[in-house]
Design a protein around this motif. Sequence first.
Motif, short mmCIF file in Angstrom:
data_model
loop_
_atom_site.label_atom_id
_atom_site.label_comp_id
_atom_site.label_asym_id
_atom_site.label_seq_id
_atom_site.Cartn_x
_atom_site.Cartn_y
_atom_site.Cartn_z
N ASN A 1 79.14 -69.03 35.51
CA ASN A 1 77.69 -69.09 35.50
C ASN A 1 77.09 -67.92 34.75
N ALA A 2 76.03 -68.18 34.02
CA ALA A 2 75.19 -67.14 33.41
C ALA A 2 73.76 -67.47 33.83
N TYR A 3 72.97 -66.42 34.06
CA TYR A 3 71.62 -66.60 34.57
C TYR A 3 70.64 -65.96 33.59
N TYR A 4 69.52 -66.65 33.34
CA TYR A 4 68.52 -66.15 32.41
C TYR A 4 67.18 -66.07 33.12
N PHE A 5 66.67 -64.87 33.25
CA PHE A 5 65.37 -64.67 33.88
C PHE A 5 64.26 -65.04 32.91
N CYS B 1 76.19 -57.29 33.45
CA CYS B 1 77.29 -57.64 32.55
C CYS B 1 78.61 -57.08 33.04
N VAL B 2 79.67 -57.62 32.50
CA VAL B 2 81.02 -57.14 32.77
C VAL B 2 81.40 -56.30 31.56
N ILE B 3 81.78 -55.06 31.83
CA ILE B 3 82.09 -54.12 30.75
C ILE B 3 83.43 -53.45 31.02
N ARG B 4 84.21 -53.30 29.97
CA ARG B 4 85.34 -52.38 30.04
C ARG B 4 84.82 -51.09 29.42
N PRO B 5 84.64 -50.04 30.24
CA PRO B 5 84.01 -48.81 29.77
C PRO B 5 84.85 -48.05 28.75
N ALA B 6 84.20 -47.08 28.15
CA ALA B 6 84.84 -46.12 27.27
C ALA B 6 84.13 -44.79 27.46
N HIS B 7 84.76 -43.73 27.02
CA HIS B 7 84.06 -42.45 26.98
C HIS B 7 83.11 -42.48 25.79
N ARG C 1 82.21 -57.63 28.00
CA ARG C 1 83.07 -58.82 28.08
C ARG C 1 82.32 -60.06 28.56
N GLU C 2 81.29 -59.87 29.37
CA GLU C 2 80.49 -61.01 29.83
C GLU C 2 79.07 -60.55 30.07
N ILE C 3 78.13 -61.40 29.74
CA ILE C 3 76.75 -61.19 30.16
C ILE C 3 76.51 -62.18 31.28
N VAL C 4 76.29 -61.64 32.47
CA VAL C 4 76.14 -62.46 33.67
C VAL C 4 74.69 -62.90 33.82
N ALA C 5 73.77 -61.98 33.57
CA ALA C 5 72.33 -62.30 33.70
C ALA C 5 71.54 -61.39 32.77
N MET C 6 70.44 -61.93 32.26
CA MET C 6 69.55 -61.14 31.40
C MET C 6 68.22 -61.88 31.27
#
Length: 196
Positions: free
Chosen positions: A7-11, A171-177, A187-192
Motif C-alpha cells: 500500500n501507498a497513501y497519498y494525502f 518512507c523506507v530508507i537505507r541510511p548513509a552517513h 527504497r519505498e515511499i509509503v505516504a506523501m
Amino acid sequence: MGFVTRNAYYFDAPGAENTLDAARFAVERAQELGVRKIVVASSSGQTALAFRDAMAGKDLDLIVVTHAVGFSKPGEWEFSPEAAETLRADGATIVTGTHALSGLERAISRSPRLGGSSRTEAIAEALRRTVAVGLKVAVECALIAADQGAVGVDEEVIAVGGTMSGADTVCVIRPAHTAAFFDLQVREIVAMPRNR
C-alpha cells in the motif's frame, strides 16, 4: 524478475493534520517489513509524542531528530523539555544535529559577501520540489541519525518528515552517513502529499 505489492497513501494536501495517519502508516510498514526503527523529525516534540503513542506496545524503537540548537534563535533549543523527558522515559532516542542538507552551506548562501546557493542546497531543493518537502526532511533525518550513530547504515529504517509542522511523508530508507550521501537509498515511499 520478482516484485512486491504494498500500500501507498497519498494525502490531499501537506500538513500537520496528516500526522496521526502518517504514524499509523509508519507502524504498519515497519511491522510488514520487520523494521525496528522509526526515525521521526520533530521540532517541538509534539510529532514525536504522536508517534510514541502510535508505537506503544509494538516493540519498535523511536529515534527523534530535532533541529539543532540555535536553528530559530541563537542559543535556544526549540524542543519542549517536558516532551524530551517523557520521550526519554519511554525509551526514545533524541538526536539533535546540524541539518545535513544545509548547515554550513546556508551560512554561505545567506551571506551578503558570498551569496548564491550551493550544491548541497540544490540537492535539498530538488528533493523538496520534485517529490515532497517531507521527503527532504526524512532523508536529512536519516543522515543525521546515521551520523550520530542512532541508526546503522546497513539496516532499513522508516523515516518520517513533514511540511512545516507535523508529519506527512513516510518512507523506507537505507541510511548513509552524510559524507557518503549517495549511498543512501529511498527504497519505498509509503505516504506523501499528492499536492504540494
